[in-house]
Design an enzyme around this catalytic site. Structure first.
Site, short mmCIF file in Angstrom:
data_model
loop_
_atom_site.label_atom_id
_atom_site.label_comp_id
_atom_site.label_asym_id
_atom_site.label_seq_id
_atom_site.Cartn_x
_atom_site.Cartn_y
_atom_site.Cartn_z
N ALA A 11 0.83 -1.20 0.00
CA ALA A 11 0.00 0.00 0.00
C ALA A 11 0.87 1.25 0.00
O ALA A 11 1.93 1.29 0.61
CB ALA A 11 -0.91 0.01 1.22
N ASP A 101 4.93 20.86 3.89
CA ASP A 101 4.91 20.78 5.36
C ASP A 101 5.50 19.46 5.84
O ASP A 101 5.87 18.59 5.05
CB ASP A 101 3.48 20.95 5.89
CG ASP A 101 2.56 19.82 5.46
OD1 ASP A 101 2.72 18.71 5.98
OD2 ASP A 101 1.68 20.05 4.62
N HIS A 139 7.75 17.76 -4.64
CA HIS A 139 7.79 19.19 -5.00
C HIS A 139 8.63 20.00 -4.04
O HIS A 139 8.70 21.21 -4.14
CB HIS A 139 6.39 19.76 -5.11
CG HIS A 139 5.68 19.31 -6.34
ND1 HIS A 139 4.37 19.62 -6.60
CD2 HIS A 139 6.10 18.58 -7.40
CE1 HIS A 139 4.01 19.09 -7.75
NE2 HIS A 139 5.04 18.45 -8.25
#
Length: 178
Positions: A11, A101, A139
């Site tokens: 997963a 974050d 990113h």
């Protein structure tokens, strides 16, 4: 199918801004609010925010204000939300995110999982021993705000500037269930 992947260790999660916005972090419009004001652009009517970031960099010939905005918009002191905690408690070993974050990493640490964070291409060549999860921050990360993928040019050059991230993601998309 996902439950089966959890049981078999295949997963994975791909998390975008929606996962962290409830923690008080800004979305794209919030991140670019000051930039838009400086350019006298009404954000309400502006829909292509990647183009806005590019326009700002083109107009100022400088990306540092965008990097500064990231540094200030994503404080390290923020607390993971319930969704972060739920995900951290599941047997997931692969996390992909476009978020800057650190809430995924914090939530994993809070449940005593060793986390290997990959936010720069150079991080991909080394591995943390005995890690329980890998977090791919494709990113960028608040700690490396100057390297964040934000502008139209950043996205257009992504295949050239981040080829290893692309290759690893392709492999995970084939071998894991997201």
């Amino acid at each position: 199918k996902y439950c089966e992947a959890l049981e078999n260790g295949r997963a994975a999660i791909f998390a975008g801004a929606g996962l962290s916005v409830g923690a008080g972090f800004v979305d794209w419009k919030g991140l670019l609010k000051d930039v838009a004001e400086e350019l006298n652009i009404q954000l309400r009517s502006y829909t292509n925010l990647v183009d806005l970031a590019q326009y700002y960099v083109n107009a100022t010939r400088n990306k540092s204000e965008l990097s500064h905005a990231i540094l200030n918009a994503f404080p390290v002191s923020a607390t993971p939300l319930a969704n972060h905690k739920i995900l951290a408690g599941l047997p997931i070993k692969t996390y992909w995110t476009t978020n800057f974050d650190k809430l995924i990493e914090k939530s994993l640490l809070n449940v005593n999982k060793i986390c290997d964070v990959k936010s720069l291409s150079s991080n991909l060549a080394i591995a943390k021993d005995k890690s329980d999860a890998i977090v791919y921050k494709m990113h960028g990360d608040v700690d490396h705000a100057a390297d964040a993928v934000l502008t139209k040019d950043d996205y257009a050059k992504y295949d050239l500037s981040h080829p290893l991230f692309r290759s690893v993601l392709k492999g995970d998309l084939i071998s894991k269930t997201f």
